[in-house]
Every structure is written in structure tokens, then in C-alpha cells.
Design an enzyme around this catalytic site. Structure first.
Site, short mmCIF file in Angstrom:
data_model
loop_
_atom_site.label_atom_id
_atom_site.label_comp_id
_atom_site.label_asym_id
_atom_site.label_seq_id
_atom_site.Cartn_x
_atom_site.Cartn_y
_atom_site.Cartn_z
NE ARG A 36 -4.38 -1.60 1.69
CZ ARG A 36 -5.39 -1.85 2.51
NH1 ARG A 36 -5.32 -1.48 3.78
NH2 ARG A 36 -6.48 -2.45 2.07
CE LYS A 197 -18.71 -17.84 8.49
NZ LYS A 197 -18.87 -16.95 9.67
N GLY A 354 -8.85 -9.61 -0.09
CA GLY A 354 -7.66 -10.07 0.60
C GLY A 354 -7.26 -11.50 0.32
N GLY A 377 -13.16 -4.42 1.51
CA GLY A 377 -14.56 -4.05 1.61
C GLY A 377 -15.05 -3.21 0.45
#
Length: 396
Positions: A36, A197, A354, A377
């Protein structure tokens, strides 16, 4: 979406407040992954070359509006300076006298890092007075933090309404790549969604089946879809309570002519451990104590054929438990094939999230993808079709 870039900005002598995401992993005060930090270099270089004073705004961790010394950005000034190739000054606050004094001391081309914006409660509340206090030290605003663009915070959204606002180079790169993948893609478009999930990716799946031509579902979430279709999943992780939801998504895909790819063979083992005895099974041919831990070779081969017959690929989530060999084989094989097609110019391959980035790095092929987003996100919410406040605020 149209937005202003630095190509159109008058930079000479201007104080540029630049929102960056340098929330990097640290251990014993040292940066353990500078991805980053390196991502912001093109924007910093462009601003410095234009004669601007570069003032970096960023958050680190979750101090929840309080000053937490171990969450200070101070340790990042030195590694940033090494990458920028010039000194990076540090101010002990992002507003107030300390910030003003540090900004006033800058010369054109200088770089300054301000303290963690989240040390102030007004940041996450997108408080107007806090945003004005930030704006007081700038002549223009640059957002180069796509990974924080899903947050409507003072430094990611509020500031864009108080100063002339521009997209930084990394933000521009990200938005251009994402538009190629889902906004205005070359068809057919194939999506791969994996992970454990279904419950965390319901909005994502519902949005994608209305926009993609083909969608492959892998990882633990595929088990829920297999169970919903009546297949035995043994001792596998499975959200059985979401079986009807899975059937609803299957129906929705049919209504929108999105072809769904679910596993047609599976890799199973009795325990999840490195080097565990793994067996390839046909669907339904699973013992009660066995767990599905990867996509089978026929499933991967069919997925690769689907890639070869597509023009665009968007990928989020691994096909199996890639962190633990031998259950990485499906993800690695598919990733390397996608990278091969992308490198040959036959496929626009965009990936993000990620786990996905980690899987592509483990497969040694991330650099050959058309674009790999490090945003978690924000990337997911964009794939879900949600408006990102930090991006919307840049619209012209």
C-alpha cells in the site's frame, strides 16, 4: 462515472491534501508488507513534479476517536521517505496548530504525513467542522484511497465537497479497471466467487447473476449450493439454513440468462492439515466423516474452458482452502490459466479481495492479471453494485 484527474489540475505552489490508505501490517514497529505504501508513489510523484506541497491524510487501525500511541502513523514516515526518495516530515496531529505549523514550513515539492485521522471522533462521523479543520490546510483535495472509499468519513467524503477534488493515480487506475470488468465490459463476462460463507456474499451473488454471462461458485459456499441441490456434503462446512436462499439465487441466475458453474467433482479429506490424504470424489460420493476442501480436476478444467470462451473475468475468493496444500491445487491451476490468458491479451482479468490477492500471490501469477485490487470491503461493495461515498463525491 466522470471525475477530475490530476492531469487537469493547476498544482504549482498548491497545498494538496491527499487521502491515502497506508494501513499496512506492522510487526515490532516495522512494516511487513509495503504494497500500500508503493501504491501511492505515482500520485506523490505527479504532485511533486507539478510543484505541489504533498500533505498525506491517512488512518491506521481503529483508535475509535481517541489518541492511541501504538496506532500512530509516525513509524511510517521513514519507510515512506525511502520509497519516495525524499524526506517525509511528520506532524503530530492532522488538524490544529501542529498541523498548521508543519504545513506552513513546507516548500514546493515537500512531502508531509499528518497523524492518524481516526484519532478524532469527527473523522468516522464525517463531521463537517472536522472536515473544515482538515480543509484549512489545503488548496485542493486528492483521493487516492479506493480501499477506504466505501466509508463516508470526513477525509474520504466530506473533504471532497469543501475543496476542488481530484482522483489520484491509484484511484484512477482502480476505477478504470473496475469499469472494464463490470461497468462496460467486453462480453462474455465470467465471474468467480469463492470463500467459505454464502451469508457474507448474498448481495454480491444477487447482483452478479443479473450482470454476468457466467458465474462460477467455489470454496465453502459451493457446499451450500450443492446441499441445496440435494447432494450429500458429508462433514463439510455448509450453511444448511441457507439452502432455500441458494435455490433462489439459482432461479435468479436462470431468469437473467446467467450460466451457473457449480463443482462437478470435489476433493475431500477427513482432516484439514498440510499433506493430508486427499481424494477426488464424484458429487454425492462422500463419506460421512469426509470434508470437501477443494474443487476437483474436472471442475477446474471446465472452469478453464469457460475462461477461454470469455473476454472478461472478475474474481473474488478462492476455490478451496488454498492456504493448506494440497487443497490449493484448484485455485492455483485456475489462477495460472487466467493469468496466461490475460498475459496473452485474450482476457481482461480483474481480481480483488484479501484472500484472492493472497491466493494469486501464492500461485505466483498476480503480476500477469490485468488488474489486482488490494481493496477488501470497497471492492466487495463495488461488486455488490453499491455506491461508494468516496467515489461518488469525486463525480463531476
Amino acid at each position: 462515472m466522470s471525475f477530475k484527474t490530476l492531469d487537469t489540475a493547476d498544482l504549482a505552489g498548491k497545498r494538496a491534501l491527499v487521502r491515502v490508505d497506508i494501513n499496512v501490517p506492522m510487526a515490532d514497529g516495522q512494516v511487513t508488507d509495503d504494497t500500500r505504501l508503493r501504491a501511492i508513489l505515482p500520485t506523490v510523484a505527479k504532485l511533486r513534479a507539478g510543484g505541489a506541497k504533498v500533505i498525506l491524510l491517512a488512518h491506521f487501525d481503529r483508535p475509535k476517536g481517541k489518541r492511541v500511541p501504538e496506532m500512530s502513523l509516525a513509524p511510517l514516515a521513514a519507510p515512506l521517505a525511502g520509497l519516495v526518495g525524499a524526506p517525509v516530515a511528520f506532524a503530530g496531529d492532522c488538524i490544529g496548530p501542529a498541523a498548521k505549523a508543519a504545513v506552513d514550513a513546507m516548500k514546493d515539492g515537500d512531502v508531509l504525513l499528518l497523524e492518524n485521522t481516526r484519532f478524532h471522533a469527527g473523522e468516522e462521523k464525517n463531521d463537517l467542522d472536522f472536515a473544515k479543520a482538515l480543509a484549512a490546510n489545503g488548496d485542493l483535495y486528492v483521493n487516492d484511497a479506493f480501499s477506504a472509499a466505501h466509508r463516508a468519513h470526513a477525509s474520504t467524503e466530506g473533504l471532497a465537497h469543501l475543496l476542488p477534488a481530484y482522483a489520484g493515480e491509484q484511484m484512477r487506475l482502480e476505477l478504470t479497471a473496475l469499469d472494464k470488468a463490470l461497468g462496460d465490459p467486453e462480453r462474455p463476462v465470467l465471474g468467480i466467487v469463492g470463500g467459505s460463507k454464502v451469508s457474507t456474499k448474498l448481495d454480491l451473488l444477487r447482483n452478479l447473476v443479473t450482470k454476468l454471462d457466467k458465474l462460477a461458485i467455489g470454496g465453502g459456499m459451493a457446499n451450500t449450493f450443492l446441499y441445496a441441490q440435494g447432494h450429500d456434503v458429508g462433514a463439510s462446512y455448509c450453511e444448511k439454513e441457507l439452502a432455500e436462499t441458494a435455490r433462489e439465487i439459482i432461479r435468479l441466475a436462470g431468469q437473467h440468462n446467467c450460466k451457473l458453474f457449480l463443482p462437478i467433482d470435489i476433493v475431500v479429506a477427513e482432516k484439514l492439515a498440510p499433506g493430508a490424504a486427499a481424494r477426488v470424489r464424484a458429487l454425492g460420493a462422500i463419506d460421512d466423516e469426509e470434508r470437501i476442501l477443494d474443487a476437483g480436476p474436472e471442475t477446474v478444467e471446465r472452469l478453464c474452458r469457460a475462461m477461454a470462451n470469455s473476454k472478461t473475468l472478475i474474481w473474488n475468493g478462492p476455490l478451496g482452502v488454498f492456504e493448506i496444500p494440497p487443497f490449493d491445487k484448484g485455485t492455483v491451476a485456475a489462477a495460472r490459466y487466467a493469468a496466461e490468458l490475460a498475459k496473452a491479451g485474450k482476457l481482461v482479468a480483474v481480481a480483488g479481495g484479501g484472500d484472492t490477492v493472497a491466493a494469486l500471490n501464492a500461485a505466483g501469477c498476480a503480476d500477469d492479471f490485468t488488474f489486482v485490487s488490494t481493496a477488501g470491503g470497497a471492492f466487495l461493495e463495488w461488486m455488490e453494485g453499491k455506491e461508494l461515498p468516496g467515489v461518488a463525491a469525486l463525480a463531476t
